[in-house]
Design a protein around this motif. Structure first.
Motif, mmCIF file in Angstrom:
data_model
loop_
_atom_site.group_PDB
_atom_site.id
_atom_site.type_symbol
_atom_site.label_atom_id
_atom_site.label_comp_id
_atom_site.label_asym_id
_atom_site.label_seq_id
_atom_site.Cartn_x
_atom_site.Cartn_y
_atom_site.Cartn_z
ATOM 1 N N ASN A 1 0.834 -1.218 -0.059
ATOM 2 C CA ASN A 1 0.048 0.103 -0.012
ATOM 3 C C ASN A 1 0.989 1.151 -0.090
ATOM 4 N N LEU A 2 2.171 1.158 0.468
ATOM 5 C CA LEU A 2 3.015 2.347 0.382
ATOM 6 C C LEU A 2 3.990 2.202 -0.799
ATOM 7 N N GLY A 3 3.586 1.395 -1.755
ATOM 8 C CA GLY A 3 4.370 1.072 -2.818
ATOM 9 C C GLY A 3 5.794 0.500 -2.846
ATOM 10 N N LEU A 4 5.855 -0.157 -1.750
ATOM 11 C CA LEU A 4 7.059 -0.824 -1.473
ATOM 12 C C LEU A 4 6.848 -2.438 -1.652
ATOM 13 N N PRO A 5 7.889 -2.887 -2.587
ATOM 14 C CA PRO A 5 7.967 -4.536 -2.738
ATOM 15 C C PRO A 5 8.594 -5.109 -1.410
ATOM 16 N N THR A 6 8.338 -6.178 -1.253
ATOM 17 C CA THR A 6 8.916 -7.144 -0.074
ATOM 18 C C THR A 6 9.774 -8.241 -0.540
ATOM 19 N N GLY B 1 26.340 -9.856 -2.111
ATOM 20 C CA GLY B 1 25.959 -8.337 -2.326
ATOM 21 C C GLY B 1 25.460 -8.267 -3.690
ATOM 22 N N ARG B 2 26.423 -8.735 -4.746
ATOM 23 C CA ARG B 2 25.811 -8.531 -6.044
ATOM 24 C C ARG B 2 24.590 -9.382 -6.642
ATOM 25 N N GLY B 3 24.597 -10.519 -5.907
ATOM 26 C CA GLY B 3 23.433 -11.303 -5.901
ATOM 27 C C GLY B 3 22.379 -10.874 -5.865
ATOM 28 N N TYR B 4 22.130 -10.178 -4.676
ATOM 29 C CA TYR B 4 20.709 -9.551 -4.022
ATOM 30 C C TYR B 4 20.535 -8.221 -4.745
ATOM 31 N N GLU B 5 21.689 -7.491 -4.962
ATOM 32 C CA GLU B 5 21.461 -6.121 -5.931
ATOM 33 C C GLU B 5 20.602 -6.358 -7.071
ATOM 34 N N GLN B 6 21.040 -7.589 -7.913
ATOM 35 C CA GLN B 6 20.248 -7.988 -9.034
ATOM 36 C C GLN B 6 18.875 -8.315 -8.841
ATOM 37 N N VAL B 7 18.615 -8.960 -7.781
ATOM 38 C CA VAL B 7 17.285 -9.306 -7.442
ATOM 39 C C VAL B 7 16.499 -8.107 -7.234
ATOM 40 N N TYR B 8 16.897 -7.169 -6.253
ATOM 41 C CA TYR B 8 16.299 -5.940 -6.111
ATOM 42 C C TYR B 8 15.806 -5.233 -7.331
ATOM 43 N N ARG B 9 16.836 -5.085 -8.199
ATOM 44 C CA ARG B 9 16.748 -4.131 -9.484
ATOM 45 C C ARG B 9 15.753 -4.918 -10.437
ATOM 46 N N ARG B 10 15.691 -6.251 -10.548
ATOM 47 C CA ARG B 10 14.764 -6.722 -11.275
ATOM 48 C C ARG B 10 13.423 -6.680 -10.645
ATOM 49 N N ILE B 11 13.184 -6.803 -9.420
ATOM 50 C CA ILE B 11 11.830 -6.655 -8.802
ATOM 51 C C ILE B 11 11.402 -5.113 -9.225
ATOM 52 N N ALA C 1 12.326 -2.832 -11.768
ATOM 53 C CA ALA C 1 11.949 -2.914 -12.829
ATOM 54 C C ALA C 1 10.696 -3.397 -13.221
ATOM 55 N N ARG C 2 10.400 -4.442 -12.717
ATOM 56 C CA ARG C 2 8.982 -5.130 -12.999
ATOM 57 C C ARG C 2 8.072 -4.109 -12.359
ATOM 58 N N GLU C 3 8.239 -3.563 -11.204
ATOM 59 C CA GLU C 3 7.313 -2.720 -10.608
ATOM 60 C C GLU C 3 6.960 -1.616 -11.461
ATOM 61 N N PRO D 1 4.218 -8.873 -15.437
ATOM 62 C CA PRO D 1 3.506 -9.868 -14.576
ATOM 63 C C PRO D 1 4.603 -10.559 -13.616
ATOM 64 N N PRO D 2 3.953 -11.347 -12.764
ATOM 65 C CA PRO D 2 4.835 -11.996 -11.848
ATOM 66 C C PRO D 2 5.796 -12.838 -12.277
ATOM 67 N N PHE D 3 6.819 -13.186 -11.563
ATOM 68 C CA PHE D 3 7.951 -13.908 -12.481
ATOM 69 C C PHE D 3 7.737 -15.116 -12.645
ATOM 70 N N GLY D 4 8.379 -15.951 -13.728
ATOM 71 C CA GLY D 4 8.180 -17.302 -14.017
ATOM 72 C C GLY D 4 9.290 -17.961 -13.350
ATOM 73 N N ILE D 5 9.838 -18.915 -14.223
ATOM 74 C CA ILE D 5 11.116 -19.644 -13.629
ATOM 75 C C ILE D 5 12.421 -18.739 -13.491
ATOM 76 N N PRO D 6 12.849 -18.361 -12.384
ATOM 77 C CA PRO D 6 13.911 -17.651 -12.384
ATOM 78 C C PRO D 6 15.264 -18.035 -12.300
ATOM 79 N N VAL D 7 16.150 -17.266 -12.796
ATOM 80 C CA VAL D 7 17.557 -17.712 -13.040
ATOM 81 C C VAL D 7 18.260 -17.605 -11.715
ATOM 82 N N PRO D 8 19.217 -18.523 -11.518
ATOM 83 C CA PRO D 8 19.983 -18.053 -10.314
ATOM 84 C C PRO D 8 20.768 -17.025 -10.396
#
Length: 387
Positions: free
Chosen positions: A129-134, A352-362, A364-366, A371-378
């Motif tokens: 509701n605050l516009g924040l992904p979790t 750190g690099r791995g989680y940064e990529q996760v954050y930016r993907r999420i 960017a999609r926002e 639509p929600p992620f399908g099968i994710p790449v490691p």
């Protein structure tokens, strides 16, 4: 297109964005980093520092004393280790975190929430509701009741696995990636000369198998040091039934090792015994042993095959009867190869690099309404530690 919905060039560009403002949430039981027991807290400490070093702004919500490069917001007067396993601190902590994040969002601003607790993800609709992904790192098992819990969280939570095996066990959950746990190699000693003992380091429970470690060490004729957590009633009951009757004068029950003692025990051991009897999601002690130059003797299960390299850093056995011979074999393994494997695949910079990529993907999609992620790449550490 990659399985995430982005082209390769788009994924590459995600590494070059503006600094992120991250709210990082940990349980209230231990300091970050922990002074003794606390695998989640140890990983989060290295993750937070790595993210800060990469230019991001991290606010850490937890309990205890500040120990990282993040801005620290303690929500309790002290840590709550004696209440581990009690649902009350989890629920109260989630409520306190939600109010603190709402306040921070109104003042300094936040881009996303990264939660490492069990009850905390229930706040995801409020953050949405605050516009924040979790983002939720799943540090524990994903079977039975835990599976049902993560399944019911819904689309507001983006789940990150800590191993490929963990994700394989529940492929229909909303996984957005996999980032292996990691550590800072420069914070761990490296020792080539080993002493004449094997080590068990972990919780005293049937799943962790210290009774199997004792049986293997006795048959191999090697003293065993047992160090780990034995404070909750089930752990004490297990110790009395399975461990105490097996102890000999050559064994030593060290108790719970603090950070300094753990490093000394791991670096001096001939081998770490990891005879798990469950689907271990990761197993931090395996990389802690290897970075100290100590090989691992493990039973196959969980993420063991992802973390260890058979015949180089470890012997992976299919049956407890194979453990004694494996203890003799790994005594000839190269300690430098053990450490090199961790440096290449499980360093905090990779984390750190791995989680940064996760954050930016999420994020960017926002922005673009994917639509929600399908099968994710490691993302993060190497996709497998198999030889």
């Amino acid at each position: 297109m990659t399985p995430t919905g982005f082209t390769a060039s788009e994924l590459f560009s995600l590494d070059n964005g503006e600094p992120l403002r991250i709210a990082m949430v940990v349980p209230p039981y231990f300091d970050v980093p922990p002074k003794a027991y606390g695998g989640v807290e140890a990983v989060v400490a290295d993750l937070v520092d790595s993210l800060c070093e990469r230019g991001h702004h991290v606010t850490l919500f937890g309990a205890g004393e500040p120990g990282t490069k993040a801005d620290f917001v303690p929500l309790w007067d002290r840590i709550q280790p004696e209440r581990l396993g009690d649902p009350f601190p989890e629920v109260v902590h989630a409520l306190r975190v939600r109010r603190a994040i709402e306040q921070l969002a109104e003042t300094d601003g936040i881009d996303l929430v990264h939660d490492h607790t069990f009850a905390g993800p229930l706040n995801a609709p409020a953050y949405a509701n605050l516009g924040l992904p979790t983002v939720v790192t799943v540090h524990g098992p994903v079977q039975d009741d835990c599976y049902r819990y993560y399944k019911e969280l819904g689309q507001e939570c983006s789940l990150v696995a800590i191993s490929d095996r963990q994700r394989e066990l529940a492929p229909d959950l909303k996984w957005v990636g996999r980032v292996h746990n990691a550590l800072r190699p420069d914070m761990w000693p490296f020792q080539t000369e080993k002493q004449d003992y094997a080590l068990f380091l972990g919780r005293f429970s049937f799943d962790k198998g210290p009774h199997l470690a004792l049986d293997a060490a006795h048959e191999a004729g090697i003293p065993l040091v047992l160090a780990g957590k034995c404070s909750e009633p089930p752990e004490k009951a297990y110790f009395e039934e399975y461990v105490r009757p097996r102890l000999t004068e050559n064994d030593h029950v060290f108790g719970l090792a603090d950070a300094a003692a753990k490093r000394k025990l791991l670096s001096g051991a001939r081998a770490l015994l990891f005879p798990i009897r469950w689907e271990e999601p990761f197993g931090m002690v395996m990389i802690e042993a290897m970075v100290c130059g100590t090989p691992v003797v493990a039973l196959r299960g969980g993420a063991v095959e992802e973390v260890l390299v058979e015949g180089v850093t470890a012997r992976i056995c299919d049956d407890p009867s194979e453990l004694p011979a494996a203890l003799a074999e790994v005594a000839h393994y190269d300690p430098a190869a053990c450490r090199a494997h961790v440096e290449a695949n499980f360093g905090a910079d990779v984390l750190g690099r791995g989680y940064e990529q996760v954050y930016r993907r999420i994020l960017a999609r926002e922005r673009v309404g994917y639509p929600p992620f399908g099968i994710p790449v490691p993302v993060g550490a190497a996709s497998s530690g198999r030889a």
